[in-house]
Design a protein around this motif. Structure first.
Motif, PDB file in Angstrom:
ATOM      1  N   ASP A 103       0.825  -1.219   0.000  1.00 51.15           N
ATOM      2  CA  ASP A 103       0.000   0.000   0.000  1.00 51.15           C
ATOM      3  C   ASP A 103       0.854   1.261   0.000  1.00 51.15           C
ATOM      4  O   ASP A 103       0.314   2.363   0.109  1.00 51.15           O
ATOM      5  CB  ASP A 103      -0.936   0.004   1.216  1.00 51.15           C
ATOM      6  N   PHE A 104       2.184   1.119  -0.052  1.00 47.69           N
ATOM      7  CA  PHE A 104       3.076   2.290  -0.016  1.00 47.69           C
ATOM      8  C   PHE A 104       2.851   3.092   1.268  1.00 47.69           C
ATOM      9  O   PHE A 104       2.779   4.309   1.237  1.00 47.69           O
ATOM     10  CB  PHE A 104       2.856   3.195  -1.239  1.00 47.69           C
ATOM     11  N   GLY A 179      -8.313  11.519   8.598  1.00 47.76           N
ATOM     12  CA  GLY A 179      -7.754  11.054   7.327  1.00 47.76           C
ATOM     13  C   GLY A 179      -8.214   9.632   7.072  1.00 47.76           C
ATOM     14  O   GLY A 179      -9.208   9.179   7.638  1.00 47.76           O
ATOM     15  N   SER A 180      -7.487   8.927   6.223  1.00 48.45           N
ATOM     16  CA  SER A 180      -7.892   7.576   5.848  1.00 48.45           C
ATOM     17  C   SER A 180      -6.666   6.842   5.314  1.00 48.45           C
ATOM     18  O   SER A 180      -5.759   7.465   4.773  1.00 48.45           O
ATOM     19  CB  SER A 180      -8.972   7.634   4.762  1.00 48.45           C
ATOM     20  N   THR A 181      -6.657   5.525   5.449  1.00 47.47           N
ATOM     21  CA  THR A 181      -5.582   4.771   4.797  1.00 47.47           C
ATOM     22  C   THR A 181      -5.937   4.473   3.339  1.00 47.47           C
ATOM     23  O   THR A 181      -5.120   3.907   2.614  1.00 47.47           O
ATOM     24  CB  THR A 181      -5.228   3.487   5.557  1.00 47.47           C
ATOM     25  N   ALA A 182      -7.146   4.830   2.902  1.00 47.67           N
ATOM     26  CA  ALA A 182      -7.408   4.910   1.461  1.00 47.67           C
ATOM     27  C   ALA A 182      -6.650   6.137   0.940  1.00 47.67           C
ATOM     28  O   ALA A 182      -6.476   7.107   1.679  1.00 47.67           O
ATOM     29  CB  ALA A 182      -8.896   5.043   1.188  1.00 47.67           C
ATOM     30  N   ILE A 183      -6.224   6.117  -0.329  1.00 48.36           N
ATOM     31  CA  ILE A 183      -5.395   7.250  -0.773  1.00 48.36           C
ATOM     32  C   ILE A 183      -6.217   8.493  -1.056  1.00 48.36           C
ATOM     33  O   ILE A 183      -5.670   9.554  -1.318  1.00 48.36           O
ATOM     34  CB  ILE A 183      -4.498   6.919  -1.987  1.00 48.36           C
ATOM     35  N   LYS A 184      -7.548   8.364  -1.034  1.00 46.31           N
ATOM     36  CA  LYS A 184      -8.354   9.577  -1.128  1.00 46.31           C
ATOM     37  C   LYS A 184      -9.628   9.383  -0.319  1.00 46.31           C
ATOM     38  O   LYS A 184     -10.095   8.269  -0.145  1.00 46.31           O
ATOM     39  CB  LYS A 184      -8.669   9.916  -2.579  1.00 46.31           C
ATOM     40  N   THR A 185     -10.156  10.483   0.163  1.00 54.71           N
ATOM     41  CA  THR A 185     -11.417  10.448   0.883  1.00 54.71           C
ATOM     42  C   THR A 185     -12.078  11.805   0.755  1.00 54.71           C
ATOM     43  O   THR A 185     -11.394  12.827   0.646  1.00 54.71           O
ATOM     44  CB  THR A 185     -11.224  10.093   2.366  1.00 54.71           C
ATOM     45  N   SER A 186     -13.411  11.828   0.734  1.00 54.32           N
ATOM     46  CA  SER A 186     -14.130  13.102   0.771  1.00 54.32           C
ATOM     47  C   SER A 186     -15.165  13.047   1.884  1.00 54.32           C
ATOM     48  O   SER A 186     -16.222  13.647   1.800  1.00 54.32           O
ATOM     49  CB  SER A 186     -14.777  13.390  -0.586  1.00 54.32           C
ATOM     50  N   SER A 187     -14.826  12.318   2.947  1.00 54.72           N
ATOM     51  CA  SER A 187     -15.750  12.121   4.065  1.00 54.72           C
ATOM     52  C   SER A 187     -15.513  13.129   5.175  1.00 54.72           C
ATOM     53  O   SER A 187     -14.505  13.067   5.881  1.00 54.72           O
ATOM     54  CB  SER A 187     -15.572  10.703   4.615  1.00 54.72           C
ATOM     55  N   GLY A 188     -16.427  14.056   5.345  1.00 56.68           N
ATOM     56  CA  GLY A 188     -16.341  15.003   6.453  1.00 56.68           C
ATOM     57  C   GLY A 188     -15.264  16.047   6.239  1.00 56.68           C
ATOM     58  O   GLY A 188     -14.618  16.104   5.192  1.00 56.68           O
ATOM     59  N   TYR A 189     -15.091  16.895   7.262  1.00 64.21           N
ATOM     60  CA  TYR A 189     -14.106  17.963   7.135  1.00 64.21           C
ATOM     61  C   TYR A 189     -12.687  17.402   7.142  1.00 64.21           C
ATOM     62  O   TYR A 189     -12.391  16.449   7.850  1.00 64.21           O
ATOM     63  CB  TYR A 189     -14.261  18.965   8.285  1.00 64.21           C
ATOM     64  N   ASN A 190     -11.829  18.030   6.376  1.00 70.61           N
ATOM     65  CA  ASN A 190     -10.427  17.639   6.313  1.00 70.61           C
ATOM     66  C   ASN A 190      -9.692  18.200   7.535  1.00 70.61           C
ATOM     67  O   ASN A 190      -9.035  19.234   7.471  1.00 70.61           O
ATOM     68  CB  ASN A 190      -9.816  18.162   5.012  1.00 70.61           C
ATOM     69  N   ASP A 193      -5.401  18.064   7.410  1.00 72.35           N
ATOM     70  CA  ASP A 193      -4.564  19.169   6.942  1.00 72.35           C
ATOM     71  C   ASP A 193      -4.679  20.404   7.820  1.00 72.35           C
ATOM     72  O   ASP A 193      -3.896  21.347   7.660  1.00 72.35           O
ATOM     73  CB  ASP A 193      -4.890  19.495   5.475  1.00 72.35           C
TER      74      ASP A 193
END
Lengths: 470, 470
Positions: A103-104, A179-190, A193
């Motif tokens: 998974d890098f 965050g997520s261990t998926a390389i992208k997510t759009s779930s909830g506030y970031n 960062d």
């Protein structure tokens, strides 16, 4: 104000009140420059998320400030207490928890040294690309909360771009994973960062999942020497604008070269130099295009190393520059270090501006840095025993920061705000922007427990802004 | 609850109360699926930041909800009012404000269509890399506030990764600029990435500075056909794990292929297919390594196009899939669309899980998506007039989302939370994580003016959470 920290004895965390421990947590690599920096009352060394949580919860209950500390390689006083209280040293939490090469990804605790990350994943042919220069002493926790970057940012981005998931303890002791261990997510506030670059004022990072990249199969390094500083900065701009795929493009000005040469006895001219690295694929094309761009600006020498030893040799002046700056003149030492960063089209102009200011004020101001990012590190040399010269130097320092903001850049590209750059926050973000940041600080840390006195220009000298006290 | 919006007549903004305008702002591409979606009382069409500010300030004063709307291509009900009030249609603010090719930057208003960005910068040899598939109808504002991504995200990242600076109007009407036109900054809190993906609940984006990239000098496209779905998913995983430099790697399962073939009469087998694109440098190496990885998993056909026409031809099934899904069976239509995304090592397993659930529940569940990201789009086909089948379908839909979260992934990789994924927010982020998000919402929008009812699982059906009302 000194705080009673005796409650720590009941929290179950390693705690020290010795003078040497307290003093060693009262400075960073930025030196003695900040008036507000003070010595903590106690130093704790948590060994687990639970201990971090217990300390924060108890400290918040008692109104005692907690300032996280790690490698101490920051430049703006970021981890140095401004309000005494507790220094929370994260260096005991230094485990590499898991490596998932398929998974890098790597999971680390915050006290892990940057270079240890690369050592842990090298056997899998992987590396952590956005590593800052001080990676053999800086911790990943410190890099994350300062959104550090470095020589390879021009190709790979900032540290924050490679953080997938964070475990963070908030001021009230609650623990969140964002965050997520998926390389992208759009779930909830970031939130991830938001903690990146928050300098320990919003939470304490206790675990990070980082993304990795495959080691390049081929790298080439080199050095270019230019007849004039203008030629060098315009050449860098031209190469970047043309889309030359560089992994590193560092500039040192002729004054920096003179200091490096004096220190190293290199036999090189005291001329502006650009240091290069290229990563596959496409190395040969990139080298050739870079050479063409540089030739358009009258480069004197363009040398590409054929082996690692030669690469090390070409890079000597850049590598040893920090030491050369410190030792150049025993009577004149740099004011606070730090950087500004501008859009690449403004890069030649800001370097010209810095040099003309130096001349006008009759001061030595070597300029260098990660040129491909539009990044400028500069050191204003002054005799610290000459108050008039210090004032002149501070003027030059400040004018360069203001110029960077004026041309669409930032007061601090890679070292955070800490104590050193607080006065520029409003100029860069506006009253409404700073007020939005304050609202977020109050929302997540209403009692101003975490690293009080940092980032924000304070309303009154030394005053903590606590919601419960109005 | 209906709100009195007559104050808008004094604000100086274009306003409509017609039934057709109100209805056209009461749905998105996610369809009729969400119980809470309602029709706005009024539609405003601001033409400037000042008008956005005036509407928000006045609406907040009066407790009237404002929900931003743009292209309407979202899938989770993100811009559809849950509490009536005002729909703020951003499509009049559709100017390309500035292109700075030397800095690889463009300034745009939020209503600019994605493809218009590429048209505006193509003459400079530039493009906006992370464009989602719907780029000829989706707006950049919508992409930003949903942190959209798409086919090329496997190489170039998400939309949010390419946003440098945002102008945002907060609920109280104040205007902030966050980020920097320098390519990196560590100044203050990263509010920019907080507004990215916030789905219009924290502020309204009125201007964006985007980073651009040079158009690749060489691209190659292709298609692979596999004997089994397991072979296809394992081949994708193998290629990604091996570091093959793909710009796009899309999968459609055998059922999706059957639906596409039925629609298109392609003559292709109803077999799992993978669609590929490669960008220079290193295209030939990447193609060859991809072929090797796929051959390790018994690929039946591996075809690389030699020209654009052939590339279009190879990609037909993928391109037409969305229409094929809608027309496949007049009696059975998909439940809500949307996606989940998992770590790439979990990709074969989640596809297997989805297909076994489909079989177990005797339902058609075509799976497809941006496989290289670990992204799965799936459509659960049900007869909407058969309540028992709808319940079965909802179960399958939910189990796949829960499985994605369980294996370290996300309930929504690229379409946000909106109304459709609210129930999974706590499972993914924990009580403390959601509470931290709520605190930020209350800090920036204390009267819950902006897009109320979205993202957060509400405490009571239809209740707005307003700080001033406790």
């Amino acid at each position: 104000m000194t705080h009673d920290c005796s409650f720590l004895d009941d929290v179950g965390v390693a705690v020290s009140y010795t003078e040497s421990d307290r003093q060693s947590h009262a400075a960073d690599f930025g030196g003695e420059a900040f008036d507000l920096a003070v010595t903590p009352d106690a130093v704790v060394r948590p060994e687990s998320t639970a201990e971090v949580s217990a300390v924060l919860s108890a400290a918040t209950d008692r109104g005692v400030p907690v300032t996280p500390y790690a490698g101490g390689t920051s430049l703006e006083g970021n981890p140095v207490p401004a309000h005494q209280g507790i220094s929370m040293d994260m260096m005991e939490m230094d485990a590499v928890l898991d490596v998932r090469p398929d998974d890098f990804q790597i999971d680390v605790e915050p006290g892990v040294i940057g270079s240890s990350i690369n050592e842990a994943v090298e056997e899998h042919g992987l590396f952590f690309p956005p590593m800052p220069a001080a990676n053999d002493i800086a911790t990943i926790g410190g890099m994350i909360v300062n959104d550090a970057s470095g020589m390879t940012t021009v190709k790979y981005g900032e540290v924050g771009d490679w953080v997938l998931e964070l475990e963070v303890v908030l001021a009230d002791g609650s623990v969140i994973t964002t965050g997520s261990t998926a390389i992208k997510t759009s779930s909830g506030y970031n939130l991830l960062d938001l903690f990146v670059g928050s300098e320990g004022t919003l939470g304490v990072v206790t675990r990070a999942t980082l993304e990795l990249e495959r080691l390049p199969e081929q790298t080439r390094g080199g050095r270019a020497i230019f007849p004039t500083l203008d030629a060098a900065t315009e050449a860098v701009f031209d190469a970047v604008r043309s889309g030359v795929d560089v992994a590193t493009i560092e500039l040192i000005d002729d004054l920096s070269a003179r200091m490096a040469n004096a220190h190293l006895d290199t036999g090189l001219p005291d001329a502006p130099m650009v240091f290069l690295e290229f990563h596959s694929p496409g190395v040969e094309t990139a080298v050739s295009r870079c050479r063409s761009a540089f030739e358009r600006h009258d480069v004197d020498r363009f040398e590409i190393a054929t082996d690692d030893e030669r690469m090390d040799d070409l890079w000597t002046a850049r590598r040893e520059l920090a030491i050369a700056l410190q030792t150049y003149d025993p009577d004149r030492r740099p004011l606070h270090p730090g950087d500004v960063t501008v859009p690449i089209s403004e890069y030649p102009a800001i370097i010209r501006y810095a040099k003309s200011l130096a001349e006008e004020h009759d001061l030595l101001v070597p300029c260098f840095g990660h040129a491909g990012d539009g990044n400028v590190h500069y050191s204003v040399f002054v005799d610290h025993d000459d108050p008039e010269m210090v004032v002149r130097g501070e003027d030059v320092y400040r004018h360069i920061v203001e110029k960077a903001i004026d041309c669409g850049g930032t007061a601090t590209g890679e070292h955070g705000v800490g104590l050193g750059k607080r006065e520029y926050l409003t100029a860069e973000h506006g009253e409404s922007g700073v007020e939005a940041m304050r609202r977020i600080k109050r929302a997540l840390d209403p009692h101003d427990t975490l690293n009080p006195g940092k980032i924000f220009p304070e309303t009154a000298e030394g005053e903590r802004v606590r919601e419960d006290e109005g």
